[in-house]
Scaffold this active site. Sequence first.
Site, PDB file in Angstrom:
ATOM      1  N   GLY A  95      -0.189 -29.471  64.823  1.00 61.27           N
ATOM      2  CA  GLY A  95       0.486 -30.747  65.072  1.00 61.27           C
ATOM      3  C   GLY A  95       0.757 -30.903  66.555  1.00 61.27           C
ATOM      4  O   GLY A  95       1.886 -30.751  67.021  1.00 61.27           O
ATOM      5  N   GLY A 126       1.540 -32.944  68.957  1.00 61.63           N
ATOM      6  CA  GLY A 126       2.180 -34.108  69.535  1.00 61.63           C
ATOM      7  C   GLY A 126       2.936 -33.701  70.777  1.00 61.63           C
ATOM      8  O   GLY A 126       2.609 -32.695  71.415  1.00 61.63           O
ATOM      9  N   LYS A 182       4.996 -33.902  61.609  1.00 62.96           N
ATOM     10  CA  LYS A 182       6.085 -34.727  61.110  1.00 62.96           C
ATOM     11  C   LYS A 182       6.567 -34.188  59.765  1.00 62.96           C
ATOM     12  O   LYS A 182       5.796 -33.633  58.979  1.00 62.96           O
ATOM     13  CB  LYS A 182       5.616 -36.173  60.953  1.00 62.96           C
ATOM     14  CG  LYS A 182       5.257 -36.861  62.263  1.00 62.96           C
ATOM     15  CD  LYS A 182       6.469 -37.059  63.143  1.00 62.96           C
ATOM     16  CE  LYS A 182       6.138 -37.874  64.381  1.00 62.96           C
ATOM     17  NZ  LYS A 182       7.324 -38.050  65.263  1.00 62.96           N
ATOM     18  N   ASN A 239      11.991 -31.915  63.222  1.00 65.18           N
ATOM     19  CA  ASN A 239      13.247 -32.579  62.927  1.00 65.18           C
ATOM     20  C   ASN A 239      13.590 -32.374  61.454  1.00 65.18           C
ATOM     21  O   ASN A 239      12.725 -32.117  60.626  1.00 65.18           O
ATOM     22  CB  ASN A 239      13.138 -34.074  63.215  1.00 65.18           C
ATOM     23  CG  ASN A 239      13.218 -34.380  64.704  1.00 65.18           C
ATOM     24  OD1 ASN A 239      13.929 -33.702  65.451  1.00 65.18           O
ATOM     25  ND2 ASN A 239      12.511 -35.402  65.146  1.00 65.18           N
ATOM     26  N   LYS A 296      21.852 -30.922  65.150  1.00 65.09           N
ATOM     27  CA  LYS A 296      20.783 -31.765  65.692  1.00 65.09           C
ATOM     28  C   LYS A 296      20.503 -32.943  64.770  1.00 65.09           C
ATOM     29  O   LYS A 296      20.222 -34.055  65.239  1.00 65.09           O
ATOM     30  CB  LYS A 296      19.510 -30.945  65.909  1.00 65.09           C
ATOM     31  CG  LYS A 296      18.457 -31.764  66.661  1.00 65.09           C
ATOM     32  CD  LYS A 296      17.134 -31.083  66.787  1.00 65.09           C
ATOM     33  CE  LYS A 296      16.148 -32.039  67.456  1.00 65.09           C
ATOM     34  NZ  LYS A 296      14.770 -31.530  67.420  1.00 65.09           N
ATOM     35  N   ASN A 316      20.469 -36.830  65.800  1.00 64.09           N
ATOM     36  CA  ASN A 316      19.327 -37.708  65.516  1.00 64.09           C
ATOM     37  C   ASN A 316      19.748 -38.917  64.681  1.00 64.09           C
ATOM     38  O   ASN A 316      19.259 -40.029  64.905  1.00 64.09           O
ATOM     39  CB  ASN A 316      18.233 -36.929  64.782  1.00 64.09           C
ATOM     40  CG  ASN A 316      17.432 -36.033  65.702  1.00 64.09           C
ATOM     41  OD1 ASN A 316      17.386 -36.239  66.899  1.00 64.09           O
ATOM     42  ND2 ASN A 316      16.790 -35.024  65.136  1.00 64.09           N
ATOM     43  N   ASN A 355      18.493 -42.054  66.675  1.00 64.85           N
ATOM     44  CA  ASN A 355      17.085 -42.373  66.451  1.00 64.85           C
ATOM     45  C   ASN A 355      16.851 -43.775  65.910  1.00 64.85           C
ATOM     46  O   ASN A 355      16.026 -44.528  66.427  1.00 64.85           O
ATOM     47  CB  ASN A 355      16.453 -41.337  65.519  1.00 64.85           C
ATOM     48  CG  ASN A 355      16.052 -40.085  66.254  1.00 64.85           C
ATOM     49  OD1 ASN A 355      16.785 -39.604  67.119  1.00 64.85           O
ATOM     50  ND2 ASN A 355      14.907 -39.533  65.930  1.00 64.85           N
ATOM     51  N   SER A 394      14.212 -42.560  71.461  1.00 65.30           N
ATOM     52  CA  SER A 394      14.135 -41.590  70.372  1.00 65.30           C
ATOM     53  C   SER A 394      12.700 -41.425  69.883  1.00 65.30           C
ATOM     54  O   SER A 394      11.854 -42.300  70.087  1.00 65.30           O
ATOM     55  CB  SER A 394      15.024 -42.031  69.201  1.00 65.30           C
ATOM     56  OG  SER A 394      14.457 -43.148  68.531  1.00 65.30           O
ATOM     57  N   SER A 395      12.451 -40.301  69.200  1.00 62.22           N
ATOM     58  CA  SER A 395      11.122 -40.081  68.628  1.00 62.22           C
ATOM     59  C   SER A 395      10.804 -41.151  67.584  1.00 62.22           C
ATOM     60  O   SER A 395       9.651 -41.562  67.433  1.00 62.22           O
ATOM     61  CB  SER A 395      11.044 -38.688  67.998  1.00 62.22           C
ATOM     62  OG  SER A 395      12.015 -38.530  66.974  1.00 62.22           O
TER      63      SER A 395
END
Length: 298
Positions: free
Chosen positions: A7, A9, A77, A103, A179, A183, A187, A248-249
């Site tokens: 992944g 990213g 993800k 996340n 966290k 988020n 987010n 944010s992501s």
Amino acid sequence: MNIGVMGAGAVGCFFGGLLARAGHAVTLVGRPALVEAARAQGLRLQMKDGFDGPVAIGAATGPEALADADLVLFCVKSADTEATGRAMLPHLKPGAVVLAMQNGVDNAERLAAVLGRPVVPVVVYVATDMAGPAHVRHHGRGDLILGTGPDSERVAEVLRAAGIPASVSLGVTAALWDKLIINCAYNAVSAVAQVPYGAMVAVPEVRALMADVVAEAVAVARGQGIAVADDILDRVMALASAMPGQFSSTAQDLARGKRSEIDYLNGHVVRQGAALGIATPANGALLALVKLLEAKAG
């Protein structure tokens, strides 16, 4: 070490790039555009501290590239955890260490169930984005908290030697929830309005909404027996001062027409709250708004 990044990213490319720069044999597993660019010119690693240059790195589109990996950074993800785990399972070495660097709070558990082997949960604190194919841009932080495991200390030493602040903690579950709460506060709002953190907290009504989101998430966490510090709201609000220009992501995903991880952020709080009989209207509203934007984008 031979290191694979499943992944590739922004998070995977950033940490993979640092490990490659330190001399490890790193292979990014990602999309064809990234693979083509990385093979042609390496990974461009643009650091906040001023470093900006290419890093020689391997790249491939399929999980078979993980066959020689001693360490796998699992950075997909959250919605793709099980499917990606099944795809890479036939290619993993028996002794390979897998780090779930995602996340959400339950990815390591979900991935371990698919792989039939332990997975180390990792809390990732970093602000990055992809400025183009094989071009990762660093905006701040870059530290990791690893859960305990037979190889955790050894892996943390490898990370630290590559310039990545890494620690091992028995309290990784509480750190994952910390966290998650951060988020949940940032987010969705950043995504719905497409604004960075500094602009968010400049609006009094947004600050009040964030406080409600945090209070609900804290109630759910404590309802599950997770210890959340009393100063969590102060730490949530302080993030905007540290990263005022950060999107944010979730905002980045929606801006690119990609599916977000909202089901594993505010959505997780909503589902767990329902199971515990704890009302989560603020988180539910943000979940609904992001899902509406995703539906609109198709």
